[in-house]
Design an enzyme around this catalytic site. Sequence first.
Site, PDB file in Angstrom:
ATOM      1  N   LEU A  26       6.002   4.482  -3.725  1.00 42.71           N
ATOM      2  CA  LEU A  26       5.751   3.395  -4.790  1.00 42.71           C
ATOM      3  C   LEU A  26       5.212   3.831  -5.918  1.00 42.71           C
ATOM      4  CD1 LEU A  26       5.851  -0.354  -3.754  1.00 42.71           C
ATOM      5  CD2 LEU A  26       8.104   1.231  -4.288  1.00 42.71           C
ATOM      6  N   TYR A  76       1.106  -1.047   0.032  1.00 41.35           N
ATOM      7  CA  TYR A  76      -0.488   0.290  -0.166  1.00 41.35           C
ATOM      8  C   TYR A  76       0.531   1.170  -0.232  1.00 41.35           C
ATOM      9  CZ  TYR A  76      -4.255  -3.260   1.036  1.00 41.35           C
ATOM     10  OH  TYR A  76      -5.215  -3.872   1.221  1.00 41.35           O
ATOM     11  N   SER A  77       3.060   1.265  -0.468  1.00 46.25           N
ATOM     12  CA  SER A  77       3.310   2.332  -0.168  1.00 46.25           C
ATOM     13  C   SER A  77       3.050   3.671  -1.305  1.00 46.25           C
ATOM     14  CB  SER A  77       4.192   1.884  -0.361  1.00 46.25           C
ATOM     15  OG  SER A  77       5.120   2.921  -1.320  1.00 46.25           O
ATOM     16  N   ASN A  78       2.292   4.511  -0.691  1.00 40.86           N
ATOM     17  CA  ASN A  78       2.586   5.892  -2.272  1.00 40.86           C
ATOM     18  C   ASN A  78       3.418   6.022  -2.211  1.00 40.86           C
ATOM     19  OD1 ASN A  78      -0.322   5.963  -0.928  1.00 40.86           O
ATOM     20  ND2 ASN A  78       0.190   7.329   1.249  1.00 40.86           N
TER      21      ASN A  78
END
Length: 291
Positions: A72, A68-70
């Site tokens: 990335l 759920y990385s913003n």
Amino acid sequence: MRPPPLLPSPLTELDDERLGRHGVTLLLKRDDLIHPDLPGNKYRKLHLNLRAAADAGYDTLLTFGGAYSNHLRATAAAGRLLGLATIGVVRGDELAARPLNDSLTRAADDGMRLHFVDRSTYRRKTDPEVLDALLERFGYAYVLPEGGSNALAAQGCAELGRELRGRAEVVTVACGTGGTLAGLTAGLGPEQRAIGFPVLKGGRFLEDGIQQLQEEAFGGRRGDWRLDDRFHHGGYARSTPELEDFCEDFTARHGLVPDRVYVAKMLHGVFTLADEGIFPPGTRIAAVVSG
């Protein structure tokens, strides 16, 4: 980069009687409006790194993040905007991640090549043998750390602090990896202090990391800052009924939906500290809406 970033980002006063009865004024630093694809601290943390990558002749960015990385998603968007290839090393099992969530779908749509690794390998992502194996597989690439937090990122975030000089006595920000707080406080004036609200459970470990970032970026600890780790609400991307109630009430009062992962936890901390009497009457607080 098109569209160009909106800098300095807007600073708007929020009228809320819950703070008013304590004599506290809340200002929202709307970093979420800086750029539609690279909002908030993502633009501030990336732009000096992107310049360094271009100056060194890199045409590929490689970075790390959870499902759920913003970070990335932002790195993938930056690659699309600048014509750079992007590789995202994702923590976890690929089969378990299918179908892709919105964050990874957006990253993939922006051209990011996703490479899943098991959690044990991911924990060792900075070990030379792991990193060398990744670069051998994917080729010459500019490596960005998880969350994008390195010395250049901290230096980029120092401008946020400079934009807030003289505007508030206290500045607050949510913390994931701590890069924004490390840079922000370096840019603030000597009369200002900052409070970071970790969004990960056990966020006190951030303190050493923030000090190390400041050492690398500025040659030593900078600014008056502290962490308050009581408002993680269960950990990264987790929530509680208390946080949900706060968010719904905040949205009803102000028409702004705070991001649950970062901003809502920070705002909940600000209102709680005001109720605890931490801020003297007359205090102006600038809360960074990081996107």
